[in-house]
Enzyme design. Structure first.
Site, PDB file in Angstrom:
ATOM      1  N   GLU A  84      22.794 -29.741  32.850  1.00 35.49           N
ATOM      2  CA  GLU A  84      24.017 -29.921  33.600  1.00 35.49           C
ATOM      3  C   GLU A  84      24.950 -30.833  32.802  1.00 35.49           C
ATOM      4  O   GLU A  84      24.473 -31.785  32.172  1.00 35.49           O
ATOM      5  CB  GLU A  84      23.700 -30.560  34.956  1.00 35.49           C
ATOM      6  CG  GLU A  84      24.820 -30.564  35.945  1.00 35.49           C
ATOM      7  CD  GLU A  84      24.418 -31.121  37.305  1.00 35.49           C
ATOM      8  OE1 GLU A  84      25.321 -31.358  38.128  1.00 35.49           O
ATOM      9  OE2 GLU A  84      23.210 -31.322  37.537  1.00 35.49           O
ATOM     10  N   CYS A 131      17.536 -12.451  26.429  1.00 37.35           N
ATOM     11  CA  CYS A 131      18.317 -11.888  25.323  1.00 37.35           C
ATOM     12  C   CYS A 131      19.454 -10.987  25.798  1.00 37.35           C
ATOM     13  O   CYS A 131      20.287 -10.573  24.990  1.00 37.35           O
ATOM     14  CB  CYS A 131      17.400 -11.113  24.383  1.00 37.35           C
ATOM     15  SG  CYS A 131      16.258 -12.177  23.466  1.00 37.35           S
TER      16      CYS A 131
END
Length: 350
Positions: free
Chosen positions: A97, A123
């Site tokens: 964060e 991916c």
């Protein structure tokens, strides 16, 4: 998924500066090779990767993603305040964060009314981001969106080499070898509704796509903490049951491709070209065998860039376009299977 007013306006990318050869990695694996009797050259034979790239030791992913994003904006002649959404899509992030997208957006001076958020799908992160931005454009909520990512491999490869040399086990090596394919890079894809930007810049129409999952296989690839959850003290590891990922991924890819052909209703000679997620030689060969497609329709970058995670597919598309592999009016399939397992295929009219 079908789209009638979504266009890929431009790409941007940055290659990491440090070239690392497979021979160099094998030199570092010498204690393990000597213990089990392996000779040099095994890793390149198994993966088909000659070299990959790393960032500097000290760097921020958001910095490189911002560079790629600015290049995409410049290429399209679109101002930052015209962007309605910026999505960061990397497996790797600057931290838990805030969202890495916030740093990227700030560096690019994206306007205060834009959607700014991260999305993760292994991916397939950037493909997922493309779909989300495309949906917003198709609905008329925004005119343009920027999808960015940056991946780094140095840290996880270094720690895995240490583990391989410590364990000196062929069985452990099998679960760790996929990590050795990792490369680093940054990429950006700029999507618009076709009403803004440089009218002389060639646009590529996003026609639609298909997604399928096989989430029962979510355990066969793991990159994260060694202990469960988010422990206070735990090293980061990567373990991949490579053969299971390959075999189950191929089954999923075939199902998705069959649905893709049906959904977009194209002829037997289509698509004209493929841009796939870049993994390695075995995956590359088997993939097109299973799809019953000519491998010459594909443009590959894994031999010299390795597996750059979410960045691999869009960066490969950008290079393929630069080198003239993708031609006007080609129908191009963007296709990839990501850990989870998930599979996306998008159709682009070049």
């Amino acid at each position: 998924m079908k789209y009638s007013r979504v266009f890929i306006e431009s790409f941007g990318y940055e290659l990491a500066p440090h070239i690392v050869t497979t021979t160099e990695l094998e030199d570092r694996l010498a204690p393990f090779y000597e213990a089990v009797g392996f000779g040099p050259g095994q890793l390149e034979v198994l993966t088909g990767i000659k070299e990959r790239r790393y960032w500097d030791h000290d760097h921020l992913l958001s910095d490189h993603a911002a560079i790629a994003g600015q290049r995409a904006l410049d290429e399209a002649n679109i101002a930052a305040d015209q962007i309605g959404a910026l999505v960061y899509c990397g497996v790797c992030q600057d931290g838990f964060e805030p969202a890495t997208s916030c740093s990227v957006a700030d560096q690019l001076n994206i306007g205060e009314n834009a959607h700014i958020y991260d999305v993760k799908s292994a991916c397939l992160g950037m493909i997922t981001g493309i779909v989300q931005v495309a949906n917003e454009i198709e609905l008329g909520n925004i005119n343009a969106g920027l999808v960015v990512s940056c991946e780094t491999a140095r840290q996880i490869v270094d720690s895995t080499i240490d583990e391989i040399n410590t364990n000196k086990s062929v069985e452990f090596y099998k679960e760790a070898i996929a990590t050795m394919t990792g490369g680093s890079g940054a990429a950006a894809v700029l999507l618009t509704n076709g009403t803004i930007g440089n009218p002389d810049n060639p646009r590529h129409a996003l026609k639609g796509g298909v997604v399928k999952n096989a989430i029962e296989h979510y355990k066969i690839c793991h990159w994260g903490f060694e202990q469960k959850g988010m422990p206070t003290h735990s090293k980061v590891i990567m373990r991949t049951q490579a053969q299971e990922v390959l075999e189950n991924g191929l089954v999923l890819a075939k199902k998705t491709f069959d649905q893709f052909r049906k959904e977009l209703n194209f002829s037997e000679d289509k698509p004209d070209k493929f841009i796939g997620h870049q993994v390695g030689a075995a995956h590359h060969q088997r993939f097109y065998q299973v799809l019953n497609q000519d491998i010459k329709k594909d443009f590959c970058t894994f031999p010299f860039l390795g597996n750059m995670g979410s960045v691999s597919l869009p960066l490969t598309a950008a290079i393929a376009d630069e080198r003239g592999f993708l031609q006007p009016e080609d129908f191009v399939a963007f296709i990839g299977v990501g850990s989870g397992l998930n599979c996306y295929i998008l159709g682009v009219e070049w």
